[in-house]
Design an enzyme around this catalytic site. Sequence first.
Site, mmCIF file in Angstrom:
data_model
loop_
_atom_site.group_PDB
_atom_site.id
_atom_site.type_symbol
_atom_site.label_atom_id
_atom_site.label_comp_id
_atom_site.label_asym_id
_atom_site.label_seq_id
_atom_site.Cartn_x
_atom_site.Cartn_y
_atom_site.Cartn_z
ATOM 1 N N TRP A 37 1.936 -11.836 3.740
ATOM 2 C CA TRP A 37 1.186 -10.611 3.415
ATOM 3 C C TRP A 37 -0.307 -10.853 3.593
ATOM 4 O O TRP A 37 -0.833 -11.873 3.122
ATOM 5 C CB TRP A 37 1.485 -10.192 1.970
ATOM 6 C CG TRP A 37 2.787 -9.479 1.881
ATOM 7 C CD1 TRP A 37 4.021 -10.046 1.951
ATOM 8 C CD2 TRP A 37 2.987 -8.075 1.733
ATOM 9 N NE1 TRP A 37 4.987 -9.071 1.868
ATOM 10 C CE2 TRP A 37 4.371 -7.856 1.727
ATOM 11 C CE3 TRP A 37 2.121 -6.981 1.619
ATOM 12 C CZ2 TRP A 37 4.919 -6.584 1.608
ATOM 13 C CZ3 TRP A 37 2.675 -5.720 1.490
ATOM 14 C CH2 TRP A 37 4.055 -5.520 1.490
ATOM 15 N N HIS A 90 6.515 -13.915 -1.896
ATOM 16 C CA HIS A 90 6.918 -12.820 -1.002
ATOM 17 C C HIS A 90 6.721 -13.180 0.465
ATOM 18 O O HIS A 90 6.293 -12.364 1.280
ATOM 19 C CB HIS A 90 6.198 -11.533 -1.419
ATOM 20 C CG HIS A 90 6.509 -11.204 -2.837
ATOM 21 N ND1 HIS A 90 7.627 -10.501 -3.213
ATOM 22 C CD2 HIS A 90 5.894 -11.590 -3.985
ATOM 23 C CE1 HIS A 90 7.666 -10.436 -4.530
ATOM 24 N NE2 HIS A 90 6.633 -11.084 -5.027
ATOM 25 N N HIS A 147 13.265 -13.520 0.949
ATOM 26 C CA HIS A 147 13.125 -13.703 -0.501
ATOM 27 C C HIS A 147 13.738 -12.535 -1.265
ATOM 28 O O HIS A 147 13.964 -11.461 -0.702
ATOM 29 C CB HIS A 147 11.638 -13.829 -0.871
ATOM 30 C CG HIS A 147 10.871 -12.556 -0.696
ATOM 31 N ND1 HIS A 147 10.388 -12.128 0.531
ATOM 32 C CD2 HIS A 147 10.518 -11.582 -1.576
ATOM 33 C CE1 HIS A 147 9.766 -10.979 0.380
ATOM 34 N NE2 HIS A 147 9.834 -10.608 -0.891
ATOM 35 N N ASP A 163 13.204 -10.024 -4.679
ATOM 36 C CA ASP A 163 12.237 -9.537 -5.668
ATOM 37 C C ASP A 163 12.923 -9.486 -7.023
ATOM 38 O O ASP A 163 14.056 -8.984 -7.119
ATOM 39 C CB ASP A 163 11.814 -8.093 -5.353
ATOM 40 C CG ASP A 163 10.895 -7.960 -4.163
ATOM 41 O OD1 ASP A 163 10.390 -8.981 -3.661
ATOM 42 O OD2 ASP A 163 10.674 -6.798 -3.746
ATOM 43 N N HIS A 173 8.140 -8.224 -10.460
ATOM 44 C CA HIS A 173 7.192 -8.089 -9.341
ATOM 45 C C HIS A 173 6.417 -6.760 -9.419
ATOM 46 O O HIS A 173 5.245 -6.702 -9.083
ATOM 47 C CB HIS A 173 7.957 -8.198 -8.022
ATOM 48 C CG HIS A 173 7.140 -7.994 -6.794
ATOM 49 N ND1 HIS A 173 5.917 -8.580 -6.592
ATOM 50 C CD2 HIS A 173 7.381 -7.243 -5.686
ATOM 51 C CE1 HIS A 173 5.436 -8.209 -5.419
ATOM 52 N NE2 HIS A 173 6.295 -7.394 -4.861
ATOM 53 N N HIS A 178 11.056 0.494 -4.476
ATOM 54 C CA HIS A 178 11.284 -0.640 -5.383
ATOM 55 C C HIS A 178 11.708 -0.129 -6.774
ATOM 56 O O HIS A 178 12.662 -0.630 -7.369
ATOM 57 C CB HIS A 178 10.011 -1.476 -5.547
ATOM 58 C CG HIS A 178 9.718 -2.408 -4.414
ATOM 59 N ND1 HIS A 178 9.040 -2.034 -3.286
ATOM 60 C CD2 HIS A 178 9.985 -3.734 -4.251
ATOM 61 C CE1 HIS A 178 8.912 -3.073 -2.472
ATOM 62 N NE2 HIS A 178 9.477 -4.115 -3.031
ATOM 63 N N GLU A 184 14.567 -9.195 0.846
ATOM 64 C CA GLU A 184 13.653 -8.799 1.921
ATOM 65 C C GLU A 184 13.491 -9.922 2.943
ATOM 66 O O GLU A 184 13.658 -11.100 2.631
ATOM 67 C CB GLU A 184 12.283 -8.434 1.322
ATOM 68 C CG GLU A 184 12.348 -7.187 0.470
ATOM 69 C CD GLU A 184 11.110 -6.918 -0.368
ATOM 70 O OE1 GLU A 184 10.791 -5.744 -0.588
ATOM 71 O OE2 GLU A 184 10.463 -7.881 -0.829
HETATM 72 N N1 LIG Z 1 6.257 -5.508 -2.488
HETATM 73 C C1 LIG Z 1 6.180 -6.556 -1.489
HETATM 74 C C2 LIG Z 1 5.031 -7.474 -1.713
HETATM 75 C C3 LIG Z 1 3.731 -6.855 -1.895
HETATM 76 O O1 LIG Z 1 3.613 -5.676 -2.055
HETATM 77 C C4 LIG Z 1 2.587 -7.755 -1.822
HETATM 78 C C5 LIG Z 1 2.775 -9.110 -1.652
HETATM 79 C C6 LIG Z 1 1.705 -9.960 -1.624
HETATM 80 C C7 LIG Z 1 0.434 -9.491 -1.718
HETATM 81 C C8 LIG Z 1 0.228 -8.135 -1.881
HETATM 82 C C9 LIG Z 1 1.310 -7.268 -1.931
HETATM 83 N N2 LIG Z 1 1.161 -5.930 -2.078
HETATM 84 C C10 LIG Z 1 -0.001 -5.399 -2.163
HETATM 85 O O2 LIG Z 1 -0.726 -4.615 -2.060
HETATM 86 C C11 LIG Z 1 7.400 -7.399 -1.564
HETATM 87 O O3 LIG Z 1 8.225 -7.115 -2.369
HETATM 88 O O4 LIG Z 1 7.516 -8.381 -0.855
HETATM 89 ZN ZN LIG Z 2 9.659 -6.005 -2.335
HETATM 90 ZN ZN LIG Z 3 9.041 -9.230 -2.129
#
Ligand SMILES: N[C@@H](CC(=O)c1ccccc1NC=O)C(=O)O
Ligand SMILES: [Zn+2]
Ligand SMILES: [Zn+2]
Length: 207
Positions: A18, A48, A52, A54, A58, A159, A171
Amino acid sequence: MKRLIDISQRLDNHVAGWPGDTPFSFSLAWNQAQSGSVNVGKIVMSIHTGTHIDAPFHFDDEGKRVIDLDLELYVGPARVIHIPATNSIGIDDVKNVNLEGVSRLLIRTGAWVNRQAFPQSIPFLEPELAVYLAQFGVRLIGLDLPSVDLLDSKELPAHHELTRLGIHILEGIVLEDVQPGDYELIALPLPLVEADGSPVRAVLREL
Ligand SMILES: N[C@@H](CC(=O)c1ccccc1NC=O)C(=O)O
Ligand SMILES: [Zn+2]
Ligand SMILES: [Zn+2]
């Protein structure tokens, strides 16, 4: 013994994470020459990254942590379906799919084409689909995408709706070479006591 199909993203120091999040790194804390006996590795990563699961924590301060999750969810029969990528994934996309008795549903969208780079945009899962899937008894959904919501979503409607309905989230699976059909899924999280998710080694066993 039936064949195992690895559906996990490989983790090396170039894996796409990310934007702005902790980059993945593997290094040796000591090498054999230094220690006189062993190589000792160390990993630093965001949870993430790659393939992986969740945990509800999270996206909900009061939500379950990884250690609270029922392991049975992550092992057992799963159906793989193909839904070629569009803007979103909704009820219309699955209405011709037989979901009777499906507790784990894995969706190949093919939307994350270049796995070396984080995608610019991805299809999102329409929250109404969560309601529809729950009616069939789906307990786990897996996608070949880094999120079930839009990348810039702050509300994370998919989510939240999936979790409200007891559907767990997997994911970043890699389904490029996987034919639609029924398999056994094994994608166990690590016993991380406080974590908001966990990397998994996800595999499918042919039935
Ligand atoms: N929801 C995403 C992760 C996510 O949203 C995220 C992961 C790392 C850093 C920032 C994130 N979202 C931010 O705005 C997930 O579940 O992988
Ligand atoms: Zn997610
Ligand atoms: Zn995730």
